[in-house]
Scaffold this motif. Structure first.
Motif, PDB file in Angstrom:
ATOM      1  N   MET A 118       7.547   5.027  65.259  1.00  0.00           N
ATOM      2  CA  MET A 118       6.685   4.792  64.118  1.00  0.00           C
ATOM      3  C   MET A 118       5.256   5.283  64.360  1.00  0.00           C
ATOM      4  O   MET A 118       4.569   5.706  63.432  1.00  0.00           O
ATOM      5  N   TYR A 169      11.176  12.729  58.728  1.00  0.00           N
ATOM      6  CA  TYR A 169      10.973  11.285  58.544  1.00  0.00           C
ATOM      7  C   TYR A 169      12.254  10.529  58.896  1.00  0.00           C
ATOM      8  O   TYR A 169      12.213   9.507  59.590  1.00  0.00           O
ATOM      9  N   CYS A 170      13.381  11.034  58.413  1.00  0.00           N
ATOM     10  CA  CYS A 170      14.654  10.348  58.673  1.00  0.00           C
ATOM     11  C   CYS A 170      14.978  10.330  60.163  1.00  0.00           C
ATOM     12  O   CYS A 170      15.476   9.314  60.691  1.00  0.00           O
ATOM     13  N   ILE A 173      12.855   7.618  61.729  1.00  0.00           N
ATOM     14  CA  ILE A 173      13.317   6.280  61.357  1.00  0.00           C
ATOM     15  C   ILE A 173      14.570   5.917  62.156  1.00  0.00           C
ATOM     16  O   ILE A 173      14.704   4.784  62.658  1.00  0.00           O
ATOM     17  N   VAL A 182      12.872  -0.568  64.246  1.00  0.00           N
ATOM     18  CA  VAL A 182      13.157  -0.579  62.810  1.00  0.00           C
ATOM     19  C   VAL A 182      14.466  -1.318  62.577  1.00  0.00           C
ATOM     20  O   VAL A 182      15.415  -1.201  63.373  1.00  0.00           O
ATOM     21  N   THR A 186      17.937  -0.721  57.402  1.00  0.00           N
ATOM     22  CA  THR A 186      17.068   0.177  56.636  1.00  0.00           C
ATOM     23  C   THR A 186      17.873   1.313  56.008  1.00  0.00           C
ATOM     24  O   THR A 186      18.710   1.940  56.661  1.00  0.00           O
ATOM     25  N   VAL A 188      17.842   4.635  55.462  1.00  0.00           N
ATOM     26  CA  VAL A 188      17.037   5.709  56.063  1.00  0.00           C
ATOM     27  C   VAL A 188      16.692   6.797  55.052  1.00  0.00           C
ATOM     28  O   VAL A 188      15.535   7.231  54.955  1.00  0.00           O
ATOM     29  N   ILE A 227       5.916   0.280  56.990  1.00  0.00           N
ATOM     30  CA  ILE A 227       6.449   0.022  58.324  1.00  0.00           C
ATOM     31  C   ILE A 227       6.712  -1.475  58.526  1.00  0.00           C
ATOM     32  O   ILE A 227       7.719  -1.865  59.137  1.00  0.00           O
ATOM     33  N   ILE A 230      10.092  -2.332  57.000  1.00  0.00           N
ATOM     34  CA  ILE A 230      11.335  -1.876  57.634  1.00  0.00           C
ATOM     35  C   ILE A 230      11.420  -2.299  59.105  1.00  0.00           C
ATOM     36  O   ILE A 230      12.419  -2.006  59.767  1.00  0.00           O
TER      37      ILE A 230
END
Length: 233
Positions: A118, A169-170, A173, A182, A186, A188, A227, A230
């Motif tokens: 993150m 981003y995925c 995550i 996380v 979530t 994703v 953030i 998640i």
């Protein structure tokens, strides 16, 4: 009245007399260059065309970034431009590739940096905002959808480029889930698109406010909320 073929051939031979050659790639008729001096290298000329297109994107937007305007900006004939890019699609493709090459190194550096997933996600997004600030034409690409509505190929090309941040981003995550940072529950893909929309929204506001918005401050506040939502509890 047309010039007879014989006289045209004679004129062509005369162009080389005295160790000089005539060129017509957007230069004034009759301009001469010493023998051995080549026309501007193709790669250099293409780079000039791309740079002119980027400048126009920022100054007048996609609608005003026409081949006529680009050719005028660098002082060449419009027909000569198509010797370097056979179609406007090819020119846009090269422009997007140019931007990708400028964006990729700093983004990859942030992606592979130190810190938790993150923390790196935050740095990646700040890096993209800094790139937008340093390459103003990037913000203009957000508004290209309407201009490209009649070009399915170009629309697919732009969509493919816009999906790259989402994939990053995925990835981060998922790394966050694996690291216990996380929540495994979530979604994703959806959170990735939320982050993509967040970035585009900030850039659009920054553009409409003539660069006066502090995108980085707003990003930190919004990311804190996302953030926290998640994070694994």
């Amino acid at each position: 009245m047309g010039v007879p073929a014989t006289r045209r051939r004679e004129a062509g031979a005369a162009m080389k007399q005295g160790g000089k050659v005539m060129v017509t790639d957007g230069e004034a008729p009759g301009e001469e260059r010493p023998a051995g001096r080549q026309r501007k290298a193709g790669d250099t000329r293409r780079a000039e065309i791309i740079e002119a297109a980027l400048e126009l994107l920022h100054e007048v937007g996609p609608a005003g970034t026409t081949t006529t305007a680009i050719a005028r900006r660098i002082g060449m004939a419009q027909g000569s431009l198509f010797r370097h890019f056979p179609t406007k699609h090819a020119m846009w493709d090269a422009l997007l590739d140019n931007l990708s090459q400028r964006i990729a190194p700093p983004v990859q550096e942030a992606l592979k940096g130190s810190g938790s997933p993150m923390t790196r996600l935050r740095e990646v997004m700040h890096t993209w905002l800094r790139l937008t600030e340093s390459i103003p034409a990037l913000s203009s690409l957000i508004f290209m959808r309407g201009v490209l509505a009649d070009s399915p190929d170009m629309r697919r090309l732009l969509v493919e480029r816009l999906q790259r941040p989402h994939r990053i981003y995925c990835t981060l995550i998922r790394e966050g889930i694996a690291a216990g940072e996380v929540s495994p529950e979530t979604d994703v893909e959806r959170v990735g698109w939320i982050l993509s929309g967040l970035k585009h929204g900030l850039v659009m506001r920054w553009t409409l406010l003539d660069g006066t918005l502090d995108m980085h401050a707003d990003l930190d506040v919004m990311l804190d909320t996302i953030i926290a939502g998640i994070s694994k509890r």
